[in-house]
Motif scaffolding. Structure first.
Motif: not given
Lengths: 325, 335
Positions: A71, A100-101, A104-108, B111, B324
């Motif tokens: 990350l 996590y991806r 997090s809505g694709g952020q991480f 997040f 995602d």
């Protein structure tokens, strides 16, 4: 060029470490000891203790640390000595890396590569011999690989490190000393397709990792009887390459799945279900499977041998399918 | 313990006002969350931070914009204090795609890449190894970011806590372990679950510097965190900070709160972090009642706007369910 599976893995990691300063290897005894399967022998001297990082016996801690480092912009390769010990790290892989991806809505994204040895056959008894690949293949969000050939041992890591999401690689412990011919195709190793290793018209033997070689042995024995078995190496356990499986089964009309996992809830069961869903009318016989016996893998050689899938059981399963036709 | 309400504020008035403002924002935001939960606008689990605001506010005001934050499922306050827009947080609680996690995470999984908030992690102790890894990446890349990881005292019973403390101290990683000790892990009081209730003693056993702060006093939490961050940023290795605090509300909206003495709750409420600071500021003449009411009104306005934003939000198309998850050659694939 002849090369061992271990050497192929070693070359793949060496290449990755030399090519990208973000790549580092972390795990128990990867440095001073040289890797419990000697895959990283000599790396500590060449790349230093920062990048060849010996970790304490803290599977949850150091696997989670690798996830966090991913990350944070690194490309960690984390080695878990065996799949049996990976259960201590399962939380971080399943509840963090895999989710996590999406969560997090694709952020991480988590570009971590987790390598571990798997499987039995070396008389190491129940706590060092299990095949739990399917536990990981159950989980969306991770890619699960089972290199069986020296080509894949050499080529899959590069693709895994290029993947922006977590990848888990299972190395069957019996394969490390195996020698094979490295083909020029190793550079084309992808993370999505299964591969036909031997063509045949009568039955498809679907296998992965260590069982690929049991299936190959069975195919040789069957050939002596005039039965031509196709050997399909799954290579990627998640996502499964349905197209290659169905195309092969469509041609041979019979399938036996060889899986070192236990039968109940096995990857073999999942593949059988998919064949039923997608190729039922192509079949000439019910799909069969050869799995590990539903017991903890025992120490005594004859007992261990009886617990694991072996070529004669595959041959017998094929004969039975053909007799039914 | 000396009466914290008699202690001088000790920091410039604008700084103290900023701390006060953030605590009031969090309080008003969460009170509204509780209402919205009753109206079924917010569903799932909702863990309120009411009573504990001084911890997140003091700690986050001691960090820089480039630093990393890893929080727990009780993290609305951290997200707000970090500068994640209240509208994006509220929309997340509504499950709307305008939410800071596109509605995928909800209350427990806020997040925000822009402010380096690496989640709301709802596995107790789950964020600790992650924070150690972020700190390792920073050390290996030669950067100066500090990673702050928040966790409750319940997490110190997890193996993840001990493994993470050891790794961070062993490798001298730039991480601040922020233990929000509210004395109850759900319904289990600390003395019913820990053989050693001195949490700093546990941390010290890993050769780590430790600090203990009154978590009801935002001046104290900020001062402790500033000390910790300065040491960590200097490269001297991790620091463990115990913030002693108390949650006024139940563990979650599902919790009937049968395990605590009501008198105990009331006793802690007399030490509330907001009036602790506002009274001290008033006593020193740096805050009037009118100014306090204006801060409160402003916070309520911000929450109103956040609710309006969430109400106006939209639902992510169901066709995006498997987005995602997997990427091939840079292209999203669903398998």
């Amino acid at each position: 060029m002849k090369i061992t599976y271990r050497e192929a893995l070693r070359q793949a990691m060496h290449e990755a470490l030399a090519a990208d300063s973000r790549v580092f290897l972390m795990g128990e005894d990867v440095g001073k000891y040289g890797g419990s399967y000697a895959v990283s022998k000599g790396f500590l001297a060449e790349f230093g203790p920062e990048r060849i990082r010996d970790a304490p016996l803290s599977e949850l801690g150091f696997v989670g640390t690798a996830i966090g480092a991913a990350l944070g912009g690194m490309r960690p390769i984390v080695e878990i000595m065996t799949v049996n010990f990976s259960l201590l790290a399962l939380d971080q892989i399943v509840n963090t890396a895999a989710v996590y991806r999406h969560m997090s809505g694709g952020q991480f994204s988590v570009p971590v590569v987790v390598r571990m040895a798997t499987g039995g056959g070396r008389q190491l008894a129940a706590q060092h011999s299990h095949s739990l690949e399917n536990w990981y293949a159950h989980v969306p969000g991770i890619t699960v690989l089972a290199p069986a050939t020296v080509d894949d041992a050499r080529g899959m890591l590069r693709a895994a490190l290029a993947d922006p999401d977590p990848v888990v690689i299972f190395e069957h412990a019996m394969l490390y000393p195996m020698e094979g011919e490295l083909s020029p195709d190793w550079e084309k190793a992808d993370l999505r397709t299964a591969k036909i290793l031997r063509a045949g018209r009568d039955v498809t033997l679907i296998a992965y990792g260590g069982t690929v070689w049991k299936a190959q042995e069975a195919a040789r024995q069957l050939a002596a009887e005039g039965i031509e078995a196709e050997v399909l190496d799954l290579r990627v356990l998640r996502p499964l390459d349905d197209a290659t499986i169905m195309a092969s089964v469509g041609r041979t009309r019979r399938a036996v799945i060889v899986d070192e996992g236990w039968r109940t809830g096995s990857l073999a069961g999942e593949i059988m279900a998919r064949i039923m869903e997608q190729a039922f009318y192509e079949l000439d016989a019910p799909v069969a499977r050869v799995c590990s016996a539903e017991v903890p893998i025992p120490y005594a050689k004859h007992m261990e041998g009886a617990a694991l899938p072996q070529a004669p059981a595959v041959v017998a399963a094929v004969r039975q399918l053909l007799a039914k036709a | 313990m000396s009466d914290p309400e008699r202690k001088p504020v000790g920091i410039p008035a604008p700084e103290a006002l900023a701390l006060l403002r953030d605590m009031v924002r969090i309080r008003r935001f969460e009170e509204r969350c509780a209402d919205l939960y009753g109206q079924q606008k917010i569903r799932g689990f909702l863990h309120l931070y009411i009573g504990e605001e001084a911890v997140a506010v003091g700690a986050l005001h001691a960090l820089g914009p480039g630093d990393n934050i890893v929080a727990t499922y009780r993290e609305h306050g951290h997200a707000l204090a970090r500068g994640v827009p209240a509208g994006a947080i509220m929309a997340e609680m509504y499950g709307k795609q305008e939410g800071c996690s596109r509605g995928r995470g909800g209350s427990m999984h806020l997040f925000d890449a822009k402010t380096r908030l690496f989640g709301g992690n709802a596995i107790v102790g789950g964020g600790l190894p992650l924070a150690v890894g972020l700190a390792l990446a920073e050390q290996m890349q030669g950067g100066s970011r500090v990673t702050a990881v928040f966790f409750g005292e319940g997490a110190v019973a997890e193996g993840a806590f001990h493994e993470s403390m050891n790794l961070a101290a062993l490798w001298k990683l730039p991480v601040v372990f922020c233990c929000e000790n509210n004395f109850y892990a759900m319904g289990t009081a600390i003395e019913r679950s820990e053989s050693q209730t001195d949490l700093c003693a546990k941390a010290a056993s890993y050769n780590m510097k430790t600090l203990r702060a009154d978590g009801m006093d935002v001046i104290a939490t900020q001062a402790a965190m500033r000390d910790a961050v300065a040491q960590v940023r200097s490269g001297a290795g991790p620091v463990f900070v115990e913030f002693q605090t108390y949650r006024y509300r139940a563990h979650s909206m599902f919790d009937p709160d049968l395990y605590r003495d009501k008198a105990e709750v009331e006793r802690w409420k007399t030490r509330g972090p907001i009036h602790n600071l506002s009274n001290r500021m008033k006593a020193e003449g740096s805050l009037t009642e009118e100014a306090f009411l204006a801060i409160d009104a402003e916070a309520i306005k911000e929450v109103d706007a956040a609710v309006a934003f969430a109400e106006a939000g939209t639902w992510e198309p169901v066709e995006h369910l498997a987005h995602d998850l997997y990427t091939v050659n840079g292209v999203e694939t669903a398998r």
